[in-house]
Design a protein around this motif. Structure first.
Motif, short mmCIF file in Angstrom:
data_model
loop_
_atom_site.label_atom_id
_atom_site.label_comp_id
_atom_site.label_asym_id
_atom_site.label_seq_id
_atom_site.Cartn_x
_atom_site.Cartn_y
_atom_site.Cartn_z
N ALA A 162 0.84 -1.20 0.00
CA ALA A 162 0.00 0.00 0.00
C ALA A 162 0.88 1.25 0.00
O ALA A 162 1.94 1.27 0.62
CB ALA A 162 -0.91 -0.01 1.21
N GLN A 163 0.42 2.28 -0.70
CA GLN A 163 1.12 3.56 -0.77
C GLN A 163 0.22 4.65 -0.22
O GLN A 163 -0.99 4.62 -0.44
CB GLN A 163 1.47 3.90 -2.23
N GLY A 164 0.83 5.62 0.46
CA GLY A 164 0.07 6.76 0.97
C GLY A 164 -0.50 7.59 -0.16
O GLY A 164 0.16 7.77 -1.19
N THR A 165 -1.68 8.10 0.01
CA THR A 165 -2.32 8.91 -1.03
C THR A 165 -1.60 10.23 -1.23
O THR A 165 -1.35 10.63 -2.37
CB THR A 165 -3.79 9.19 -0.65
N ASP A 166 -1.27 10.90 -0.15
CA ASP A 166 -0.65 12.23 -0.27
C ASP A 166 0.87 12.19 -0.34
O ASP A 166 1.47 12.99 -1.04
CB ASP A 166 -1.08 13.11 0.91
#
Length: 112
Positions: free
Chosen positions: A60-64
């Protein structure tokens, strides 16, 4: 002769890459060719869940901030009877699991 030179140039370029970059290239080739992955999830020494027919696991990757998050996710068939085959009633599902609380093994299905 041209193919040999091209292969040698490609080999030299790959050798100059970092290990992480080589892994990234390998994953992209594998994503293109497809895999038949298996994910075994354990609670202690006990196998509690198996997912089959997985193309890949993603971090998973952070949105911001685009920083990696401490969990993985993917899509696969829940193998209820753990026989490495898709049987009647076994469905493809989305799953995710935490780096902190789960022991797991991901591998290519060698049973089929």
């Amino acid at each position: 002769m041209r193919k040999v030179i091209s292969f040698m140039m490609l080999s030299a370029a790959l050798a100059a890459c970092t290990q992480e970059k080589q892994n990234e290239i390998s994953r992209s080739i594998q994503n293109w060719t497809g895999t038949d992955g298996v994910l075994d999830v354990y609670a202690g020494d006990t196998l509690v869940k198996r997912f089959i027919k997985i193309d890949k696991l993603s971090t998973a990757q952070g949105t911001d901030d685009s920083k990696p998050r401490p969990y993985r996710y993917g899509y696969g068939v829940v193998d209820e009877n753990q026989n490495f085959k898709v049987d009647d009633g076994e469905k493809k599902v989305y799953f995710e699991f935490s780096d902190y609380s789960t022991s797991y093994v991901f591998y290519e299905n060698y049973k089929n």
